[in-house]
Design a protein around this motif. Structure first.
Motif, PDB file in Angstrom:
ATOM      1  N   THR A  71       0.826  -1.203   0.000  1.00  0.00           N
ATOM      2  CA  THR A  71       0.000   0.000   0.000  1.00  0.00           C
ATOM      3  C   THR A  71       0.862   1.256   0.000  1.00  0.00           C
ATOM      4  O   THR A  71       2.004   1.253   0.433  1.00  0.00           O
ATOM      5  N   CYS A 157       2.587  -2.735   5.057  1.00  0.00           N
ATOM      6  CA  CYS A 157       2.183  -4.147   5.008  1.00  0.00           C
ATOM      7  C   CYS A 157       1.060  -4.486   5.975  1.00  0.00           C
ATOM      8  O   CYS A 157       0.625  -5.639   6.032  1.00  0.00           O
ATOM      9  N   GLY A 158       0.619  -3.521   6.768  1.00  0.00           N
ATOM     10  CA  GLY A 158      -0.495  -3.766   7.678  1.00  0.00           C
ATOM     11  C   GLY A 158      -0.063  -3.980   9.116  1.00  0.00           C
ATOM     12  O   GLY A 158       1.040  -4.454   9.385  1.00  0.00           O
ATOM     13  N   ARG A 159      -0.972  -3.611  10.033  1.00  0.00           N
ATOM     14  CA  ARG A 159      -0.669  -3.722  11.465  1.00  0.00           C
ATOM     15  C   ARG A 159      -0.555  -5.191  11.889  1.00  0.00           C
ATOM     16  O   ARG A 159       0.361  -5.585  12.593  1.00  0.00           O
ATOM     17  N   ARG A 160      -1.533  -5.991  11.464  1.00  0.00           N
ATOM     18  CA  ARG A 160      -1.558  -7.387  11.901  1.00  0.00           C
ATOM     19  C   ARG A 160      -0.350  -8.151  11.359  1.00  0.00           C
ATOM     20  O   ARG A 160       0.245  -8.969  12.073  1.00  0.00           O
ATOM     21  N   THR A 161       0.023  -7.882  10.118  1.00  0.00           N
ATOM     22  CA  THR A 161       1.193  -8.531   9.539  1.00  0.00           C
ATOM     23  C   THR A 161       2.443  -8.237  10.348  1.00  0.00           C
ATOM     24  O   THR A 161       3.251  -9.127  10.636  1.00  0.00           O
ATOM     25  N   GLU A 271      -7.187  -6.526  11.452  1.00  0.00           N
ATOM     26  CA  GLU A 271      -6.358  -5.642  10.649  1.00  0.00           C
ATOM     27  C   GLU A 271      -7.006  -4.254  10.637  1.00  0.00           C
ATOM     28  O   GLU A 271      -8.199  -4.113  10.907  1.00  0.00           O
ATOM     29  N   SER A 272      -6.227  -3.236  10.357  1.00  0.00           N
ATOM     30  CA  SER A 272      -6.768  -1.893  10.215  1.00  0.00           C
ATOM     31  C   SER A 272      -7.783  -1.882   9.069  1.00  0.00           C
ATOM     32  O   SER A 272      -7.493  -2.367   7.974  1.00  0.00           O
ATOM     33  N   PHE A 275      -6.703  -0.335   5.769  1.00  0.00           N
ATOM     34  CA  PHE A 275      -5.720  -1.157   5.072  1.00  0.00           C
ATOM     35  C   PHE A 275      -6.424  -2.260   4.285  1.00  0.00           C
ATOM     36  O   PHE A 275      -6.028  -2.560   3.149  1.00  0.00           O
ATOM     37  N   LEU A 276      -7.459  -2.870   4.855  1.00  0.00           N
ATOM     38  CA  LEU A 276      -8.228  -3.883   4.133  1.00  0.00           C
ATOM     39  C   LEU A 276      -8.881  -3.273   2.896  1.00  0.00           C
ATOM     40  O   LEU A 276      -8.952  -3.912   1.843  1.00  0.00           O
ATOM     41  N   GLN A 279      -6.385  -2.956   0.190  1.00  0.00           N
ATOM     42  CA  GLN A 279      -6.004  -4.265  -0.340  1.00  0.00           C
ATOM     43  C   GLN A 279      -7.117  -4.916  -1.161  1.00  0.00           C
ATOM     44  O   GLN A 279      -6.919  -5.961  -1.759  1.00  0.00           O
TER      45      GLN A 279
END
Length: 503
Positions: A71, A157-161, A271-272, A275-276, A279
């Motif tokens: 992103t 790459c995202g918070r959860r990643t 996930e944020s 961000f989803l 994606q």
């Protein structure tokens, strides 16, 4: 919640790391038979194969976790997801909070064990205090690097990643406790520090985005404080229970089961939402919006003004974080030695420090209350002011500071101010920066809060350990300036939604 990259490759990488870690068990059993000592032992075949599996599993996990589409800031422009103002705290919120608190406790516990392992480590490796001091220096260097790295990774790459990758690296570095040579301990300790430095900024960024607006402020402060205090309590409890039975190495090896536990619980970490959206993962976004009551809103962005404001605020917050780190990892860390050098009996010195800690114990709860009910900016400035008062108190004549009562009051101001400051600093940062840069902004401030400590530990390595009387005069002006800059350039976030702050 699934990964946006290659989930099967990530799972295979995690399995390789876990199996590789377990392959160190035979050598650890041999060490237990010899009084829990591994020094000088050559690596057996199982251990070598295990390290090879870990070296293979880490890149597999990284490639598998990273989303197929990276992103960019333009992916987020103009859209803000936030829970409705009337959304209450529910079961889903409680589950996420419990997992993230556990993550912070596990994350804080690993560096916190350094003080407990040093005596046993020095004895087993036969090294002097100056050589052993390399360990906390390397660990703090790792946490500084990790804060910058993971904050940047969280934004693209995202918070959860980022949380998943930080956790699996944490599992791999639990093998600090299986290294037969001090040099290998230093290498693993650096990587351990890098993984530990990544959890804190990313957790704050994620919590700021998923918690209901009216509960966001106090939860951010309270969760961070509980995680930090809980980590130190867990480290001390593990030292008390495990070290007498199975030696100092157990304090690092405990990271293996706790890290695996966190990895399996990460399936419930969301996930944020924005961000989803970037994606194109609409089904997950819809499900997340239902669970947390998210509503998408469009905001009009002023491209120039926020950049200038964020830049000024960033300078103020970096200076504040640097001042905190020098006080905490410099003055307070070396205070026991300093008090003994001043002529205080060890029992008296311990009593002074214990009294100061008891006075400071409710600081996190008070900071959370003031932050959410009074003023976020005011609470940050007040914490800086209390720390500044403690530094000014350290400038009193030596005869005055010889009084245990006066010295306890001075140390209490330093402890209360520093505890309050770190409890609100990262939540305030997370609330002030837009989603597209929130991870790296929080990472920069978190890294700055370690950098000063790294510098102080570096000076200690060459025999320049800080003292209260020597360092306080040098810190008064920078700490005072940081408070004035936050007062001038900071903005009030209490009671304001993220969409309002971002616009």
């Amino acid at each position: 919640m699934t990964l946006g990259g290659h989930p099967n490759l990530f799972r295979a990488g995690c399995a390789a790391i876990i199996v590789g870690a377990l392959m160190h068990v035979p050598m650890l059993e041999m060490g237990m038979a010899m009084g829990n000592r591994l020094v000088g032992m050559p690596m057996d075949g199982w251990m070598a194969a295990g390290m090879a599996l870990i070296a293979l599993g880490l890149p597999m996990a990284f490639v598998g976790a990273i989303p197929r589409r990276i992103t960019h800031e333009s992916d987020f422009a103009g859209t803000v997801f936030e829970a409705r103002d009337d959304v209450p705290l529910g079961r889903r919120h409680a589950v996420v909070l419990a997992i993230l608190v556990l993550g912070l406790v596990i994350d804080t516990m690993k560096p916190a064990t350094l003080g407990f392992v040093l005596p046993g480590l020095r004895d087993e490796y036969g090294i002097d205090a100056r050589t052993a001091a390399l360990l906390p220096f390397v660990a703090l260097t790792g946490t500084t690097v990790g804060s910058f790295l993971w904050g940047w990774l969280a934004d693209i790459c995202g918070r959860r990643t980022s949380i998943l990758l930080s956790t699996i690296v944490f599992v791999a570095t639990s093998l600090c406790g299986a290294m037969p040579a001090f040099g290998w301990n230093l290498v693993m300790c650096f990587v351990m520090g890098a993984s530990a430095g990544g959890m804190l900024p990313v957790v704050y960024a994620l919590l700021a985005e998923i918690m209901p607006p009216r509960h966001r402020s106090w939860l951010l402060v309270l969760i961070g404080g509980i995680g930090s205090v809980g980590g130190y309590l867990a480290a001390s409890a593990a030292a008390w229970l495990l070290e007498p039975l199975v030696g100092w190495r157990s304090l690092w090896l405990i990271g293996l089961p706790t890290g695996i536990l966190l990895l399996f619980m990460a399936r419930w970490i969301p996930e944020s939402p924005r961000f989803l959206l970037a994606q194109g993962r609409k089904a997950e976004l819809d499900r997340l919006s239902r669970d947390f009551g998210f509503v998408a809103r469009t905001v009009q962005l002023d491209a120039a003004a926020p950049q200038r404001a964020r830049g000024r605020l960033g300078i103020a917050l970096v200076l504040t974080a640097l001042g905190w780190s020098v006080v905490t990892f410099g003055l307070l860390l070396w205070l026991p030695s300093d008090l003994r050098a001043r002529g205080f009996d060890p029992d008296v010195a311990s009593r002074i420090l214990a009294s100061s800690a008891l006075i400071a114990l409710p600081t996190v709860a008070v900071a959370a209350l003031l932050y959410s009910r009074w003023s976020s900016k005011g609470t940050l400035v007040l914490s800086v002011a209390l720390m500044l008062l403690g530094l000014c108190g350290a400038l009193l004549p030596a005869a005055t500071l010889a009084s245990p009562t006066v010295l306890t009051a001075v140390i209490s101001l330093l402890v209360v101010g520093s505890n309050g400051l770190i409890a609100v600093l990262l939540p305030y940062t997370a609330e002030n920066y837009a989603l597209a840069v929130r991870g790296r902004a929080t990472g920069i401030i978190a890294g700055s809060s370690k950098f000063g400590g790294m510098a102080v530990q570096g000076l200690a390595l060459i025999g320049l350990a800080p003292t209260l009387a020597g360092a306080a005069p040098l810190l008064v002006a920078p700490v005072a300036l940081s408070g004035l800059l936050v007062m001038a350039w900071g903005r009030e976030t209490r009671g304001r939604s993220l969409r309002e702050l971002e616009a």
